[in-house]
Write an enzyme that holds these catalytic residues in place. Sequence first.
Site, PDB file in Angstrom:
ATOM      1  N   GLY A 268      -2.295 -27.421  10.414  1.00  0.00           N
ATOM      2  CA  GLY A 268      -2.603 -28.100   8.947  1.00  0.00           C
ATOM      3  C   GLY A 268      -3.927 -27.569   8.546  1.00  0.00           C
ATOM      4  CG  ASN A 269      -4.637 -27.227   4.703  1.00  0.00           C
ATOM      5  OD1 ASN A 269      -5.217 -27.953   4.057  1.00  0.00           O
ATOM      6  ND2 ASN A 269      -3.408 -26.673   4.676  1.00  0.00           N
ATOM      7  NE  ARG A 270     -12.190 -28.316   7.472  1.00  0.00           N
ATOM      8  CZ  ARG A 270     -13.469 -28.253   6.792  1.00  0.00           C
ATOM      9  NH1 ARG A 270     -13.753 -29.343   6.266  1.00  0.00           N
ATOM     10  NH2 ARG A 270     -13.946 -27.246   6.609  1.00  0.00           N
ATOM     11  CB  SER A 271      -6.364 -29.270   1.288  1.00  0.00           C
ATOM     12  OG  SER A 271      -6.312 -29.862   0.006  1.00  0.00           O
TER      13      SER A 271
END
Length: 418
Positions: A219-222
């Site tokens: 995933g990513n930190r958005s």
Amino acid sequence: MARILLGVCGGIAAYRALELVRLATKAGHAVRVVQTPDAQRFVGGLSFAALTGAPVLTTEWERDPARGAFPDQPAPEHDPLSHLELVRNADAYLIAPATANTIAKLAGGHADNLLTSAALAATCPLLVAPAMNHHMWEHPATQANVATLRERGATIVEPEVGALASRNEWGAGRLAAPEALLAAVEALVPDGTRPWDGLRVLVTAGGTREPIDAVRYVGNRSSGRMGFALAEEAAALGADVTVIAANVRLPRHPRIRYVDVQTAAELETAARAGFPACDLLLMAAAVADFRPADPAAGKLKKAGRDGLAIVLEPTTDVLGALAPLRRPGQVVIGFAAEHGEGALDYGRDKLARKGLDAIVVNDVSGAGIGFDALENEVTILTAAGERHVPRATKADVARTILEVAGELRAGAGARGGP
Ligand code: CTP
């Protein structure tokens, strides 16, 4: 034009609600009607359905063929809960006539039928137009209930003084005239003069998660804050906003439609479905460029392994796939979170490569801006030039981005499209 939800209770004055609906639809408003079961003894749902051009509902237990949409809206794909969807779409909820019994229930917070449940769920302005015998109206219980509703912010459209339904009775309790009821609603709802009234905006927000196995993901930190801020500002301008939310845990706005997704593939499906009908696409989501090629069905175990190599395969570039499909007048804006030097050059390259009208570039290497932060600092690149937006709250940054989107729309209209 406004979306008016009309709640009709069981009283003689229910017939005057028909005249109100006729006036409101003639004035260009979209009207949906809910009735209490007793109201149907006075005026059948068929009359309201004929005048509004939409089904009339009485209980939460019946399916709404329009799925909560007003006559000016397309029905959503899913089957929503009728009392929630109706009030979510409404600009105002008017209960007329409101009987003493329903007023008491509203004051007590009861939700024992569709009309009262909808009132409890409503976040739009609530108007209550009492109609009853004058002794019932003047009773301290009714007066106390009306005072409670008023204190909570409901608008009471006072009953008139005059001849009452029962013979030889005269006093306060007649339902206000249909013209007065419509005027009261119109005083509280948007009048169609907001700059983006009628504009359909599609926003993607958040970050996708691509499964490695049944419990883990890439995933990513958005956080979705920028996308949600854009959606809320667009809604405040009057736009009809849909957000495709990828794993966003933020409060939701009652006037915005949300489609929840998890993976890039789900986001692609939702975006392809929503894109043709939108006038403006704001692609703020951080979409994974790669996903595990072969996610495990169960949970991967560590026993017997020295390490774990995950093979990633590319996902579709959703924005790159949609931009070439746009019709004249449609505006497409991308976002690029870049890290460190060369951010604007990368942004310019993406603007051209993906065929966008604008790209919003931010340098996420700066402390306190970008991913999961409350503030942002961006540069908006268009074919015509660039506009730097100094560090500000995401709501302020969103407003500037929408300003540029408005200018691009005006240009697209003048050119007859991109
Ligand atoms: N985007 C998309 N689909 C993807 C990846 C990105 O629609 N699979 C969109 C993003 O929502 C964003 C824009 O494309 O609006 C730019 O995303 P970014 O990841 O910066 O662009 P990439 O082309 O993936 O370039 P990079 O190599 O920098 O990741």
